[in-house]
Write an enzyme that holds these catalytic residues in place. Sequence first.
Site, PDB file in Angstrom:
ATOM      1  N   HIS A  34      -2.458  -2.951  -7.492  1.00 35.86           N
ATOM      2  CA  HIS A  34      -3.736  -3.134  -6.823  1.00 35.86           C
ATOM      3  C   HIS A  34      -4.551  -1.847  -6.869  1.00 35.86           C
ATOM      4  O   HIS A  34      -4.054  -0.800  -7.265  1.00 35.86           O
ATOM      5  CB  HIS A  34      -3.539  -3.558  -5.362  1.00 35.86           C
ATOM      6  CG  HIS A  34      -3.221  -5.012  -5.204  1.00 35.86           C
ATOM      7  ND1 HIS A  34      -1.932  -5.503  -5.274  1.00 35.86           N
ATOM      8  CD2 HIS A  34      -4.019  -6.089  -4.978  1.00 35.86           C
ATOM      9  CE1 HIS A  34      -1.949  -6.811  -5.102  1.00 35.86           C
ATOM     10  NE2 HIS A  34      -3.193  -7.194  -4.925  1.00 35.86           N
ATOM     11  N   LYS A  92      -6.065  -0.152  -1.267  1.00 34.37           N
ATOM     12  CA  LYS A  92      -5.227  -1.123  -0.551  1.00 34.37           C
ATOM     13  C   LYS A  92      -4.243  -0.394   0.357  1.00 34.37           C
ATOM     14  O   LYS A  92      -3.540   0.518  -0.075  1.00 34.37           O
ATOM     15  CB  LYS A  92      -4.484  -2.037  -1.523  1.00 34.37           C
ATOM     16  CG  LYS A  92      -3.752  -3.182  -0.833  1.00 34.37           C
ATOM     17  CD  LYS A  92      -3.324  -4.246  -1.820  1.00 34.37           C
ATOM     18  CE  LYS A  92      -2.631  -5.411  -1.130  1.00 34.37           C
ATOM     19  NZ  LYS A  92      -3.513  -6.070  -0.130  1.00 34.37           N
TER      20      LYS A  92
END
Length: 242
Positions: free
Chosen positions: A136, A140
Amino acid sequence: MKIALIGYGKMGRMVEEIARERGHEIVSIIDLDNQDDFGSEAFGSADVAIEFTSPTAAYGNYVRAWERGVKVVSGSTGWMVEHGEDVRKACKEGGRTLFWASNFSVGVAIFGAVNRYLAKLMNDFPQYDVHMEETHHIHKLDAPSGTAITLAEGIIENVDRKSSWVKGEENRPYDAGTLRVDSLRRGEVAGIHTVRWDSAADCITISHDAHSRRGFALGAVLAAEYTLEHEGLLTMEDLFDF
């Protein structure tokens, strides 16, 4: 439908765009600088609130929305360990409604169904070991991702030789009964989830690669449309009958 937005980052703005495209009205937008608006007439007029915030803020947002009689759709992750039982009780015994998903992408919902089916097949082939990797963007906060945990749980439920998942750490030995989940953070990656079944002879790999956040936002609006007519603790398995 009247929609309130809780959290107005990149996801919140994309949800707003898609909701308006689908003919819905945005009646309230709540972010860090206007928390008092939970008590506003505008917020209380919403049919559903769509919430994308942080692991530490999510549960409190649910409670404040419920106190105003507003149903909630949420994609926030990382709160389940501390507040999961509170949420289940509120929805099953307290008459509250929460549609929660670790990932609202239609493609991820399909991928999850494929993942569970493949795990059922692989339960009969112990020569294959399984591990996962998720990548990601660098912003995040939680790792592994909520989607990775959901996918891991789908494997564990269907493979007798795996009893739990464990976060991947460099140079750490792993028990054969655990499913290792590695997390990578790179650039602005929207989300890549990969499941590998490896044997001495070959490797079977399935993967989902999100091109943008738009698929997640569309799924959240679809979930809100479903939530308008349903109650209790809802998931993507209710929305899509795979």
